[in-house]
Design a protein around this motif. Structure first.
Motif, mmCIF file in Angstrom:
data_model
loop_
_atom_site.group_PDB
_atom_site.id
_atom_site.type_symbol
_atom_site.label_atom_id
_atom_site.label_comp_id
_atom_site.label_asym_id
_atom_site.label_seq_id
_atom_site.Cartn_x
_atom_site.Cartn_y
_atom_site.Cartn_z
ATOM 1 N N MET A 184 0.851 -1.191 0.000
ATOM 2 C CA MET A 184 0.000 0.000 0.000
ATOM 3 C C MET A 184 0.880 1.231 0.000
ATOM 4 S SD MET A 184 -3.196 -0.764 2.610
ATOM 5 C CE MET A 184 -3.556 0.997 2.730
ATOM 6 N N SER A 185 0.543 2.206 -0.837
ATOM 7 C CA SER A 185 1.326 3.433 -0.911
ATOM 8 C C SER A 185 0.976 4.359 0.255
ATOM 9 C CB SER A 185 1.048 4.148 -2.230
ATOM 10 O OG SER A 185 -0.282 4.648 -2.240
ATOM 11 N N TRP A 204 -2.643 4.784 2.370
ATOM 12 C CA TRP A 204 -2.780 4.777 3.828
ATOM 13 C C TRP A 204 -3.521 6.035 4.292
ATOM 14 C CZ3 TRP A 204 -2.170 1.228 7.505
ATOM 15 C CH2 TRP A 204 -1.415 0.094 7.227
ATOM 16 N N LEU A 205 -3.089 7.181 3.783
ATOM 17 C CA LEU A 205 -3.716 8.440 4.184
ATOM 18 C C LEU A 205 -5.189 8.481 3.788
ATOM 19 C CD1 LEU A 205 -3.530 11.240 5.400
ATOM 20 C CD2 LEU A 205 -2.661 12.087 3.201
ATOM 21 N N ALA A 206 -5.502 8.012 2.587
ATOM 22 C CA ALA A 206 -6.891 7.999 2.125
ATOM 23 C C ALA A 206 -7.747 7.100 3.013
ATOM 24 C CB ALA A 206 -6.956 7.532 0.669
ATOM 25 N N GLY A 207 -7.193 5.945 3.408
ATOM 26 C CA GLY A 207 -7.925 5.029 4.273
ATOM 27 C C GLY A 207 -8.186 5.623 5.642
ATOM 28 N N TYR A 247 -5.773 -4.211 5.975
ATOM 29 C CA TYR A 247 -4.357 -4.472 5.695
ATOM 30 C C TYR A 247 -3.837 -5.613 6.558
ATOM 31 C CZ TYR A 247 0.590 -3.503 4.779
ATOM 32 O OH TYR A 247 1.900 -3.611 4.399
ATOM 33 N N GLU A 248 -3.095 -6.530 5.941
ATOM 34 C CA GLU A 248 -2.477 -7.654 6.655
ATOM 35 C C GLU A 248 -3.496 -8.410 7.517
ATOM 36 O OE1 GLU A 248 1.045 -8.873 6.953
ATOM 37 O OE2 GLU A 248 0.830 -8.038 4.945
ATOM 38 N N GLY A 249 -4.702 -8.583 6.965
ATOM 39 C CA GLY A 249 -5.726 -9.316 7.683
ATOM 40 C C GLY A 249 -6.384 -8.543 8.810
ATOM 41 N N GLU A 309 5.472 -4.865 15.225
ATOM 42 C CA GLU A 309 4.249 -4.269 14.696
ATOM 43 C C GLU A 309 4.543 -3.184 13.666
ATOM 44 O OE1 GLU A 309 0.789 -3.865 16.957
ATOM 45 O OE2 GLU A 309 1.708 -4.511 18.829
ATOM 46 N N VAL A 310 5.809 -3.088 13.259
ATOM 47 C CA VAL A 310 6.218 -1.984 12.391
ATOM 48 C C VAL A 310 5.541 -2.038 11.016
ATOM 49 C CG1 VAL A 310 8.251 -3.165 11.440
ATOM 50 C CG2 VAL A 310 8.228 -0.668 11.596
ATOM 51 N N ILE A 311 5.241 -3.234 10.521
ATOM 52 C CA ILE A 311 4.661 -3.367 9.180
ATOM 53 C C ILE A 311 3.334 -2.617 9.070
ATOM 54 C CG2 ILE A 311 3.638 -5.012 7.545
ATOM 55 C CD1 ILE A 311 5.791 -7.003 8.375
ATOM 56 N N VAL A 312 2.549 -2.655 10.144
ATOM 57 C CA VAL A 312 1.274 -1.933 10.147
ATOM 58 C C VAL A 312 1.435 -0.528 10.715
ATOM 59 C CG1 VAL A 312 -1.051 -1.863 11.132
ATOM 60 C CG2 VAL A 312 -0.122 -4.019 10.274
#
Length: 207
Positions: free
Chosen positions: A32-33, A37-40, A48-50, A189-192
């Motif tokens: 995800m760009s 992320w900002l739009a979400g 994201y990621e389940g 938890e850095v990925i999210v």
């Protein structure tokens, strides 16, 4: 000399492993760009990621500023930390998630600051943090120009006895005083939370 070269080989191996880990994390993050992320976050929901993350805008400091936060984070009552004089107060508040693995804090300090001085302030603060915290690694620095605020941000990896943690510090000026914010979470938890925290910071606005 044998010990010396064994240490060098181990250091090189650890460096290779770190680079592999970083590459894997970056590949997952690239799904995800930053714009997505900002739009979400602004829309109020991210898949994201389940995980399904719901966000909403919250107002702070007598409704002077606003920022989006996940609805799963809740306020830890702390009130105002006073230095004994009503003219010297730090308005402070802290949020954490349900598992207690993510912390978000905001402190409106008495320190006077101008919009264009926030980057230099954070740079000086980062130098002080590196001196105090052994093994602290600076991962990323940036200055974010929003519609009505200028935000300086620094990201760190912090090794502690309980494991590695990731922290994103950001500073801006609110009513001529320093506003210091922080996201603090476990490194796994850095990925999210790294892209999520970056997006949340970009929703900041003055009311």
């Amino acid at each position: 000399m044998t010990v010396y070269w064994d240490e060098k080989i181990l250091d090189a191996w650890n460096d290779i492993q770190k680079r592999r880990e970083i590459k894997e994390v970056e590949e997952k993050m690239a799904q995800m760009s930053p714009e997505e992320w900002l739009a979400g976050v602004q829309l109020g929901v991210i898949e994201y990621e389940g995980q399904t993350i719901y966000c909403e805008e919250k107002l702070f400091f007598d409704e002077q500023m606003a920022i989006h936060l996940p609805t799963s984070m809740w306020l830890i009552p702390r009130g105002i930390e006073s230095k004994g004089n009503t003219t010297h107060q730090h308005d402070q508040m802290t949020y954490k998630n349900e598992k207690g693995t993510v912390m978000f804090g905001l402190t409106h300090m008495t320190h006077l600051i101008q919009r264009d001085d926030v980057e230099q302030f954070l740079s000086t603060m980062t130098i002080q943090l590196k001196k105090k915290q052994a093994g602290l690694q600076v991962v990323h620095n940036e200055v974010i120009e929003l519609s009505d605020v200028k935000v300086a941000s620094s990201e760190f990896v912090i090794p502690l006895k309980t494991g590695k943690y990731y922290q994103i510090l950001f500073v801006t000026a609110l009513e001529g005083r320093l506003l210091l914010g922080s996201f603090h979470f476990a490194a796994d938890e850095v990925i999210v939370w790294q892209p999520l925290a970056r997006a949340l910071i970009r929703t900041m606005r003055l009311v």
